[in-house]
Design a protein around this motif. Structure first.
Motif, PDB file in Angstrom:
ATOM      1  N   TRP A  71      18.673 -12.627  44.568  1.00 13.54           N
ATOM      2  CA  TRP A  71      19.274 -12.266  43.281  1.00 13.54           C
ATOM      3  C   TRP A  71      20.672 -12.864  43.212  1.00 13.54           C
ATOM      4  CZ3 TRP A  71      20.913  -6.471  42.318  1.00 13.54           C
ATOM      5  CH2 TRP A  71      21.529  -6.373  41.074  1.00 13.54           C
ATOM      6  N   ILE A  72      21.459 -12.578  44.212  1.00 15.79           N
ATOM      7  CA  ILE A  72      22.815 -13.103  44.260  1.00 15.79           C
ATOM      8  C   ILE A  72      22.930 -13.853  45.570  1.00 15.79           C
ATOM      9  CG2 ILE A  72      25.243 -12.531  44.417  1.00 15.79           C
ATOM     10  CD1 ILE A  72      24.176 -11.675  41.776  1.00 15.79           C
ATOM     11  N   GLU A  73      23.385 -15.065  45.514  1.00 18.20           N
ATOM     12  CA  GLU A  73      23.705 -15.732  46.769  1.00 18.20           C
ATOM     13  C   GLU A  73      24.966 -16.537  46.581  1.00 18.20           C
ATOM     14  OE1 GLU A  73      20.622 -17.846  48.683  1.00 18.20           O
ATOM     15  OE2 GLU A  73      21.896 -18.378  50.361  1.00 18.20           O
ATOM     16  N   ILE A  74      25.943 -16.203  47.380  1.00 15.86           N
ATOM     17  CA  ILE A  74      27.209 -16.904  47.287  1.00 15.86           C
ATOM     18  C   ILE A  74      27.467 -17.504  48.647  1.00 15.86           C
ATOM     19  CG2 ILE A  74      29.663 -16.636  46.941  1.00 15.86           C
ATOM     20  CD1 ILE A  74      28.498 -14.137  45.121  1.00 15.86           C
ATOM     21  N   SER A  75      27.363 -18.806  48.701  1.00 17.85           N
ATOM     22  CA  SER A  75      27.424 -19.456  49.995  1.00 17.85           C
ATOM     23  C   SER A  75      28.794 -19.247  50.617  1.00 17.85           C
ATOM     24  CB  SER A  75      27.167 -20.934  49.827  1.00 17.85           C
ATOM     25  OG  SER A  75      28.123 -21.432  48.928  1.00 17.85           O
ATOM     26  N   ILE A 109      27.134 -14.280  51.090  1.00 19.03           N
ATOM     27  CA  ILE A 109      26.859 -12.984  50.482  1.00 19.03           C
ATOM     28  C   ILE A 109      25.530 -13.104  49.777  1.00 19.03           C
ATOM     29  CG2 ILE A 109      27.531 -11.421  48.655  1.00 19.03           C
ATOM     30  CD1 ILE A 109      30.396 -12.027  49.357  1.00 19.03           C
ATOM     31  N   ILE A 146      22.222 -10.838  48.006  1.00 18.90           N
ATOM     32  CA  ILE A 146      21.596  -9.587  47.600  1.00 18.90           C
ATOM     33  C   ILE A 146      20.211  -9.954  47.095  1.00 18.90           C
ATOM     34  CG2 ILE A 146      21.702  -7.649  45.999  1.00 18.90           C
ATOM     35  CD1 ILE A 146      24.741  -8.100  45.919  1.00 18.90           C
ATOM     36  N   PHE A 169      21.562  -2.271  47.623  1.00 17.87           N
ATOM     37  CA  PHE A 169      22.366  -2.540  46.441  1.00 17.87           C
ATOM     38  C   PHE A 169      21.580  -2.235  45.171  1.00 17.87           C
ATOM     39  CE2 PHE A 169      24.305  -5.157  43.205  1.00 17.87           C
ATOM     40  CZ  PHE A 169      25.644  -4.957  43.436  1.00 17.87           C
ATOM     41  N   VAL A 191      22.247   0.540  42.277  1.00 16.79           N
ATOM     42  CA  VAL A 191      22.372   0.232  40.851  1.00 16.79           C
ATOM     43  C   VAL A 191      21.443   1.137  40.039  1.00 16.79           C
ATOM     44  CG1 VAL A 191      21.917  -1.513  39.097  1.00 16.79           C
ATOM     45  CG2 VAL A 191      23.155  -2.122  41.161  1.00 16.79           C
TER      46      VAL A 191
END
Lengths: 504, 533
Positions: B75-79, B87, B89, B148, B152
């Motif tokens: 869903w969220i990927e921050i390299s 990071i 999720i 997470f 939510v």
């Protein structure tokens, strides 16, 4: 300093020069056009758009303007251009553009039609000051830019001359501002006396010496913080905030609560990080010069700020005052992110600020729209708003929910990153206090929702039709609040790219 | 069927419905009602499909691959930057034997609550939009396998619930609504902190072979994934796992609600409109106990064993105290609210036994309490709609006037008391069986059986005061049930009897998972230094 070095420096100052040019144009056109002031906001907007182009370039651009060439510290200058500064400048631009649009539809501003020239000149003057504040790396420029912002904002706060509240606000603002800038100047002079330099980088390298007088340095640090703390309305320098926010025209209140705070925070971060740092650990934590306990100091200030802000907000019945105290509380949360003294904390602060700008401006805009019609910001006039004007009620509700920080709103993501930074730095107690504060804040935000949805609409109905511009503005501000709540990759990536502060 | 994202459908169908309702003009009241019923009806259908293709032999719990209907996307990927790491999720849904009954329960109760919303008359559009949002939040909590995501969804229901109580509630609705909100938020902010703490203590292997911090609930259950220095890592000698456990537990306990955090419940129930009471008692309370079983137990097994005795103690307090309070009530709804407190105590007691029988009983009790209490609130709603009062002493002899209604009341009351052949009996006896087999909590269990006695007395007393005895002529205009009300009560009654006579229908679903959970909990050493890091 040689002439060509000054010329070279000008390329770094493109955004500032653009704003200055727009400012001059506004003054000129105000004189030429006479009664027809329609062009002024357009010029201001055009100036901001051009400035945003240059700021965007600065995102990947590092360097110093007006650098020293004859010292052992070559290549440190008065003005630092880096991605960190560019981030805050874009927040300022965003806020300015939105506030100019707000001013289109503000009744308060329309009433002072003949002085619109002054209004936009001063707004642009403030923007110029804020740009300089954000990139200042020299104490002299720090002081001058701070004063430029302050002086413009004093006048703007009292812009609606005929309202007593407004004049009172301006006067209070001046008195508080004068005192704190005096304190700051004193702090600057101590720092200068200790190091013989006004450049933050030079001061930093001199402070690394072991025989620094800690007491004097602590004094200097606290006194300079007084000046900045007043700009970001951190406790105990926050007393002016509710009065000024209430008295000033709402457009200016919104502007102060976002743009002026952004500049203040940028200055604080740059000042602390450049002047007092001795290294950055691989884990991203900043190692500070032991002379002054910034961490503890900032933690205490942030806890004080958020707690005072939240608890005072509980008793407010005027929306502007309520939002003023809420913005004090938010300053407290952001300070907490700075107190982590790490890159994680810095990212969290950037994310938080990016989101805060949208949600706070949005909330103020809706308060303004309602005040335009009913001429009041009292909470009890919001009774049943959710039924008489469902769109306005629901969108206002969404901004407030985001300010509380409930998922899935962007405000939650801002808080999440702050807490991530705190937990990563093992500052659990601070995190717990901040979380309890969030629960407290729920009560006063929900009070507004309660009036809007749980109370019966007052008769006669105060419903009115939104202009297309207002509708678009609300959606423009609401979209990030909703989208970043669900998919926050973009804003985090953006913030991540903007953590470069020149220096260590 | 394998690739149809059924869990996403069952979760987001109500949100879709909400969006459609928001586009319908508010005057189309009839249509909005029918439409909501269709949406929640479809949810029941989907739950039925899930149950039909559910594989009873897969345990789930801490085996990622043996969860069913899994949907997992990044869903969220921050390299990573060097100092913060990647990071990520996941959008990670799946069910096992612990959540499957809850999914079914949520779908069922939402549908029935929609039917009972027919009498709502104020701003229909807003009501059903919020109702469906609430529905989505509840369903999401039970299917989410990423902390997470779980959080939510958990928070997503707060706001609709606030408005549903606050706008459509009784005289003291504002007070009840804000109390509910503040209590739950207070609990959940600490959950947030624990969630972040766990995130920084646990890593998971990514597809490219590197490790990254994770919110994945299943990865969080495996001690091997913990880092040496994380603040909630069992390998860190100075870890804060105990404090984190308490914080997390309190967050869930507020929702159950466990004594002494139960005071919001009677207020919320009394003020909430009938369908919302039904949702509250039928589903929302289960989220607390579900959270404990899903998160507290397998992620902190060593601490769970340490505190199991206290959980049992609080369970017993809930049982006895709730029953005593119920007995003292004069308001019908408040009586049932306190009976909920008492019945949720059984769930706590069963869980605390940490035996297969006990936990089976606890989950079964969650389901049964959901159906039985929902029915009880609906029954109170029926009489309140007609008579506009809920005072237990205002009535008398209603069975003469409303025989069918009284019949259903009797069924529900006896089910709540735990009469054999009804579902409540099975789950309560499982709870007691499980708890009694553990010597350390045997005394507590014996004291708790008092709850059955007290339960019988307040239920029967209420029955006697309202439905038996001399008919109060004041109410001669009351009418018996109508078709819509039959449609609500008959399915619930059938479920109560079926599960009372053939409980394996439900027990089979959860048994494998519960077995595996109990195994897992017992396998974990008390001190993690024994495990090689």
């Amino acid at each position: 300093m040689e002439f060509h070095s000054i010329l070279n420096s000008l390329t770094y100052l493109a955004p500032e020069i653009t704003v200055s040019a727009a400012l001059i144009l506004v003054v000129l056109f105000d004189l030429i056009l006479g009664k027809n002031k329609k062009a002024l906001p357009v010029i201001a907007l055009a100036g901001m758009v051009a400035a945003s182009f240059f700021v965007f370039q600065q995102m990947t651009f590092n360097g110093f303007a007006f650098s020293k060439v004859s010292q052992p510290w070559i290549n440190v200058g008065m003005i630092t251009v880096d991605s960190f500064g560019a981030f805050f400048k874009s927040i300022v631009i965003l806020a300015t553009v939105l506030v100019i649009f707000f001013s289109f539809s503000s009744e308060e501003i329309k009433k002072s039609f003949d002085r619109l020239g002054e209004y936009y000149t001063l707004v642009l003057g403030m923007v110029l000051g804020m740009f300089l504040m954000i990139s200042a790396s020299d104490l002299l420029l720090v002081y001058l830019s701070l004063e430029l912002v302050s002086l413009s904002s004093y006048v703007l706060a009292g812009f609606t001359k005929l309202r007593e509240r407004s004049s009172e606000a301006a006067l209070k603002y001046i008195i508080y501002g004068a005192v704190s800038s005096g304190l700051m100047l004193f702090g600057i002079s101590i720092l200068f006396g200790m190091t013989g330099s006004t450049n933050l980088y030079v001061i930093n390298s001199l402070l690394q010496a072991p025989n620094i007088n800690h007491l004097a340095l602590a004094f200097a640090g606290i006194l300079i913080f007084a000046g900045i703390g007043y700009k970001i309305s951190a406790a105990p320098f926050h007393f002016w905030t509710p009065d000024v926010y209430e008295g000033a025209p709402i457009t200016i209140t919104a502007f102060l609560s976002v743009a002026s705070k952004a500049a203040g925070f940028a200055l604080l971060i740059r000042f602390v990080k450049i002047t007092f740092i001795s290294g950055v650990a691989p884990s991203g934590h900043w190692q500070m010069i032991p002379a002054f306990p910034w961490k503890e100091f900032l933690i205490v200030i942030s806890i004080l700020t958020m707690t005072l802000g939240n608890f005072s907000a509980l008793w407010q019945t005027n929306l502007k005052r309520l939002l003023a105290y809420s913005s004090i509380a938010h300053a407290g949360y952001i300070l907490m992110g700075i107190a982590v003294l790490s890159n994680q904390g810095l990212i969290a602060v950037l994310i938080y600020f990016g989101i805060y700008a949208f949600m706070n401006l949005g909330a103020f805009f809706i308060v303004m729209l309602i005040a335009n019609k009913i001429g009041s910001e009292e909470l009890e006039d919001y009774k049943g708003l959710g039924y008489t004007m469902p769109f306005l009620g629901v969108t206002f509700g969404m901004f407030l929910v985001s300010l509380i920080g409930l998922p899935p709103s962007a405000g939650f993501i801002g808080k999440l990153y702050l807490f991530i930074a705190l937990v990563d730095a093992k500052m659990i107690v601070v995190a717990v206090i901040a979380l309890l504060n969030t629960v407290v804040s729920l009560y006063y935000y929900i009070k507004v929702l309660r009036e809007m949805f749980l109370a019966k609409p007052a008769s006669p109905s105060t419903a009115f039709k939104l202009s297309p511009l207002s509708l678009i503005l609300i959606i423009v501000m609401l979209a990030p609040v909703v989208i970043f709540g669900v998919y926050f990759n973009p804003i985090v990536e953006f913030a991540k790219g903007c953590v470069t502060i020149l220096g260590l | 069927m394998a690739y149809f994202p059924i869990l996403s459908f069952i979760t987001f169908l109500p949100i879709l419905g909400m969006l459609i309702i928001l586009c319908i003009p508010g005057k189309q009241e009839k249509f909005i009602k029918v439409f909501s019923a269709v949406i929640t009806g479809l949810q029941v259908l989907l739950a039925g499909i899930i149950l039909n293709s559910y594989n009873y032999s897969l345990p789930g719990v801490f085996h990622q691959n043996s969860y069913q209907f899994i949907e997992k996307f990044r869903w969220i990927e921050i390299s990573g930057l060097s100092w913060i790491g990647t990071i990520k999720i996941d959008y990670f849904l799946g069910i096992d034997g612990i959540s499957a009954p809850m999914v079914l329960l949520t779908a069922l109760i939402s549908f029935i609550a929609t039917l009972s919303s027919w009498n709502i008359s104020k701003s229909i559009k807003g009501y059903f939009a919020l109702f469906l949002l609430l529905d989505a939040g509840m369903m999401g909590v039970f299917v989410a396998l990423d902390f997470f995501l779980f959080y939510v969804f958990w928070e997503l229901m707060l706001l609709p619930m606030y408005f549903l109580i606050g706008i459509w509630g009784g005289p003291r609705k504002e007070y009840a609504a804000i109390k509910f909100f503040i209590y739950t938020l207070f609990g959940s902010v600490f959950m947030l902190l624990v969630m972040i703490g766990l995130y920084f203590s646990c890593t998971e292997v990514l597809a490219n072979g590197t490790r990254a911090f994770t919110f994945n609930l299943i990865a969080l259950m495996d001690p091997k994934n913990y880092t040496a220095t994380g603040i909630l890592s069992p390998f860190n000698p100075g870890n804060l796992r105990f404090a984190a456990y308490i914080a997390l537990f309190v967050g869930f306990a507020i929702k159950i609600p466990m004594f002494p955090f139960h005071t919001w419940l009677p207020d919320a129930h009394v003020e909430a409109p009938t369908p919302i009471s039904v949702i509250l008692a039928g589903v929302l309370l289960k989220m607390g106990t579900y959270g404990i079983i899903r998160i507290c137990f397998p992620i902190f097994p060593e601490i769970t064993r340490q505190v199991a005795w206290y959980i049992a103690l609080f369970g017993a307090i809930n049982i006895v105290y709730g029953a005593l309070c119920a007995m003292a009530q004069k308001d019908f709804k408040k009586l049932i609210a306190y009976s909920s407190v008492s019945h949720m105590g059984y769930v706590l007691l069963g869980m605390a036994s940490l035996t297969t029988v006990g936990i089976n009983g606890a989950i079964f009790q969650m389901f049964n309490h959901g159906t039985i209490t929902a029915m009880l609130f609906l029954l109170v709603g029926v009489i309140y709609d007609r008579a506009h009062t809920r005072g237990l002493d205002d009535f008398g002899g209603l069975a003469l006037k409303m025989p069918m209604y009284a019949g259903f009341v009797t069924v529900a009351f006896f089910a709540a008391i735990g009469l054999p052949s009804m579902s409540g009996f099975i789950s309560e006896s499982f709870v007691f069986l499980g708890a009694f087999s553990v010597s350390s909590i045997r005394i507590i269990t014996i004291v708790s059986t008092l709850g059955i006695l007290l339960g019988a007395s307040y239920m029967l007393w209420a029955l006697q005061r309202v439905y038996l005895g001399k008919f109060n002529e004041k109410w001669s205009a009351l009418t018996d049930l109508d078709a819509r009300e039959y449609a609500m009560f008959i399915p619930l009654t059938i479920i109560i009897f079926i599960l009372g006579i053939y409980p394996s229908f439900m027990l089979n679903i959860m048994n494998t998972s519960v077995n595996s959970l109990v195994d897992f909990m017992n396998k974990m050493p008390a001190s993690f230094s024994a495990l090689k890091f």
